[in-house]
Write an enzyme that holds these catalytic residues in place. Structure first.
Site, PDB file in Angstrom:
ATOM      1  N   PRO A 202      52.406  52.200  73.706  1.00 51.42           N
ATOM      2  CG  PRO A 202      54.541  51.364  74.176  1.00 51.42           C
ATOM      3  CD  PRO A 202      53.081  51.126  74.443  1.00 51.42           C
ATOM      4  CG  MET A 203      51.441  52.415  69.048  1.00 50.06           C
ATOM      5  SD  MET A 203      49.838  52.232  68.250  1.00 50.06           S
ATOM      6  CE  MET A 203      50.327  52.048  66.564  1.00 50.06           C
TER       7      MET A 203
ATOM      8  CD  GLN B 110      58.564  51.500  75.333  1.00 48.19           C
ATOM      9  OE1 GLN B 110      58.696  51.940  74.208  1.00 48.19           O
ATOM     10  NE2 GLN B 110      57.799  50.452  75.607  1.00 48.19           N
TER      11      GLN B 110
ATOM     12  CB  CYS C  42      61.542  47.949  69.379  1.00 41.76           C
ATOM     13  SG  CYS C  42      61.608  48.862  67.837  1.00 41.76           S
TER      14      CYS C  42
ATOM     15  CE  LYS D  78      54.012  47.252  74.186  1.00 42.09           C
ATOM     16  NZ  LYS D  78      54.748  47.235  72.908  1.00 42.09           N
TER      17      LYS D  78
ATOM     18  CG  ASN E 237      50.069  44.852  73.044  1.00 45.10           C
ATOM     19  OD1 ASN E 237      51.158  44.770  72.467  1.00 45.10           O
ATOM     20  ND2 ASN E 237      49.138  45.695  72.653  1.00 45.10           N
TER      21      ASN E 237
ATOM     22  CD  GLU F  69      46.379  41.527  64.896  1.00 49.62           C
ATOM     23  OE1 GLU F  69      45.266  41.584  64.354  1.00 49.62           O
ATOM     24  OE2 GLU F  69      47.401  42.069  64.437  1.00 49.62           O
TER      25      GLU F  69
HETATM   26  C1  FMN Z   1      53.753  52.346  64.387  1.00 54.00           C
HETATM   27  C2  FMN Z   1      54.037  51.569  65.640  1.00 54.00           C
HETATM   28  C3  FMN Z   1      54.909  52.099  66.577  1.00 54.00           C
HETATM   29  C4  FMN Z   1      55.205  51.381  67.745  1.00 54.00           C
HETATM   30  N1  FMN Z   1      56.052  51.937  68.675  1.00 54.00           N
HETATM   31  C5  FMN Z   1      56.312  51.266  69.832  1.00 54.00           C
HETATM   32  C6  FMN Z   1      57.142  51.846  70.861  1.00 54.00           C
HETATM   33  O1  FMN Z   1      57.641  52.974  70.751  1.00 54.00           O
HETATM   34  N2  FMN Z   1      57.350  51.097  71.975  1.00 54.00           N
HETATM   35  C7  FMN Z   1      56.810  49.847  72.151  1.00 54.00           C
HETATM   36  O2  FMN Z   1      57.034  49.215  73.174  1.00 54.00           O
HETATM   37  N3  FMN Z   1      56.006  49.311  71.210  1.00 54.00           N
HETATM   38  C8  FMN Z   1      55.748  49.986  70.078  1.00 54.00           C
HETATM   39  N4  FMN Z   1      54.896  49.440  69.168  1.00 54.00           N
HETATM   40  C9  FMN Z   1      54.185  48.179  69.459  1.00 54.00           C
HETATM   41  C10 FMN Z   1      52.823  48.476  70.102  1.00 54.00           C
HETATM   42  O3  FMN Z   1      52.990  49.088  71.367  1.00 54.00           O
HETATM   43  C11 FMN Z   1      52.009  47.174  70.286  1.00 54.00           C
HETATM   44  O4  FMN Z   1      52.736  46.305  71.093  1.00 54.00           O
HETATM   45  C12 FMN Z   1      51.690  46.491  68.953  1.00 54.00           C
HETATM   46  O5  FMN Z   1      51.230  47.433  68.003  1.00 54.00           O
HETATM   47  C13 FMN Z   1      50.645  45.391  69.121  1.00 54.00           C
HETATM   48  O6  FMN Z   1      49.465  45.890  69.649  1.00 54.00           O
HETATM   49  P1  FMN Z   1      48.170  46.244  68.730  1.00 54.00           P
HETATM   50  O7  FMN Z   1      47.889  45.010  67.901  1.00 54.00           O
HETATM   51  O8  FMN Z   1      47.095  46.588  69.715  1.00 54.00           O
HETATM   52  O9  FMN Z   1      48.577  47.381  67.850  1.00 54.00           O
HETATM   53  C14 FMN Z   1      54.606  50.118  67.976  1.00 54.00           C
HETATM   54  C15 FMN Z   1      53.731  49.594  67.021  1.00 54.00           C
HETATM   55  C16 FMN Z   1      53.438  50.297  65.865  1.00 54.00           C
HETATM   56  C17 FMN Z   1      52.476  49.712  64.878  1.00 54.00           C
END
Ligand code: FMN
Length: 330
Positions: A7-8, A68, A98, A139, A199, A201
């Protein structure tokens, strides 16, 4: 191996989920977080975050999308989880990761990692509120300041009846600073019986393999890596099957951008251009053309301007490439 799209908030919306799951490789998506306070949200809020609810809770490519929820009150989390289920969510994911100061100040996200009992109560309340066949996933990060409560939180999540746990392998204090501490998941993996998802990097097939080895997890969740490289999930699958794989070209990515722009959710039009800029900001790590484009449009304020710039950019690049080809062939 299952691969989940992370989720992002602010960038992984309906259209992004559609485009990425069409490229393949993903087993599941999760919506941007829905903030839960002391009220029961109306159906329209869930439909806004998850238009897929109107189509069986799946993206057009058939990938399920869990909704979520983020909040600190077990009773209201439960009430809203039931509502999400009633409007068609195939699963409920609970956000305890978060790092946002605003969210944390308002009793949600990673702030709750300081209180393993409350994480447990929220998961248990949500579990009890929805049908036993509806998956409830959580998460988390490794912890708030450090990982000292990780095992308590993780075993509590399992005891409360969660179907799965995903761990972003960093603390709240770590923010997004590399590295991710995948090895810290190994002790949790050994203690739990529910699936554990690693999860953080994972930017390449080699990272995916290392994350799996160090964490002992088979399943992965990909966030920013999939925005930099939209075909990361299929590339990881191909690498693990030792199959040949042709990476997505810049021209294919540019077409994705052109598809994205007119389909961005417009519930808050002022922020819509930020979604494109945010995605380009990630794409420029992988595609030099995205860097040039990002510089061109970072100050543009409307989607129409951005769309125009992207189209001009495409035709100028095409002219340059044709010119180059003609020069080579004489
Ligand atoms: C811009 C942004 C928005 C995110 N929004 C959420 C979210 O809405 N819910 C959530 O559980 N994690 C959120 N995350 C965290 C990501 O789901 C993930 O756990 C984190 O980016 C690490 O994984 P990655 O290194 O593959 O990016 C967000 C991360 C970023 C960078």
């Amino acid at each position: 191996m299952r691969i989940l799209l992370a989720p992002m908030e602010g960038v992984v919306d309906y259209t992004m989920r559609d485009m990425l799951t069409r490229l393949g490789g993903f087993d599941r998506c999760v919506t941007e977080f829905v903030r839960i306070t002391q009220q029961k949200l109306p159906a329209r809020v869930f439909y806004r975050y998850c238009p897929e609810l109107r189509a069986g809770g799946k993206t057009p490519a058939g990938t399920p999308v869990y909704v979520q929820l983020l909040g600190g009150d077990p009773a209201y989390m439960a009430l809203n989880a039931r509502k999400a289920e009633q409007v068609g969510a195939p699963g409920i994911d609970l956000n305890f990761g978060c790092p946002s100061k605003t969210v944390n100040r308002n009793d949600g996200g990673s702030a709750l990692l300081r209180e393993p009992e409350r994480v447990h109560s929220i998961v248990a309340a949500v579990r009890a509120a929805v049908s036993p066949t509806t998956p409830v996933t959580a998460k988390i990060r490794l912890g708030f300041h450090d990982a000292s409560l990780l095992m308590d939180i993780a075993t509590g999540v399992e005891a409360a009846g969660a179907t799965e746990l995903c761990i972003h392998a960093r603390t709240r204090k770590d923010g997004y600073k590399p590295p991710a501490h995948w090895h810290q998941l190994a002790q949790v993996r050994a203690a739990l019986t529910i699936p554990l998802i690693v999860n953080g990097e994972i930017w390449s097939p080699a990272d995916a393999q290392r994350a799996q080895q160090e964490s002992g997890c088979i399943d992965l969740m990909l966030g920013r890596g999939s925005l930099c490289r939209p075909d990361l999930a299929p590339a990881i699958r191909a690498a693990q099957q030792q199959a040949a794989y042709t990476a997505l070209s810049w021209e294919q990515v540019r077409h994705m951008l052109l598809e994205y722009i007119p389909n961005i959710p417009l519930d808050n039009p002022k922020f819509a251009p930020n979604r494109v800029k945010q995605w380009l900001n990630y794409l420029r790590r992988q595609y030099p053309e995205a860097e040039v484009l990002f510089q061109q449009l970072k100050r543009l304020k409307t989607l129409a301007e951005i769309d125009g710039s992207l189209r001009d950019f495409g035709s100028i690049r095409l002219q340059e490439e044709n010119y180059e080809r003609r020069s080579i062939t004489g």
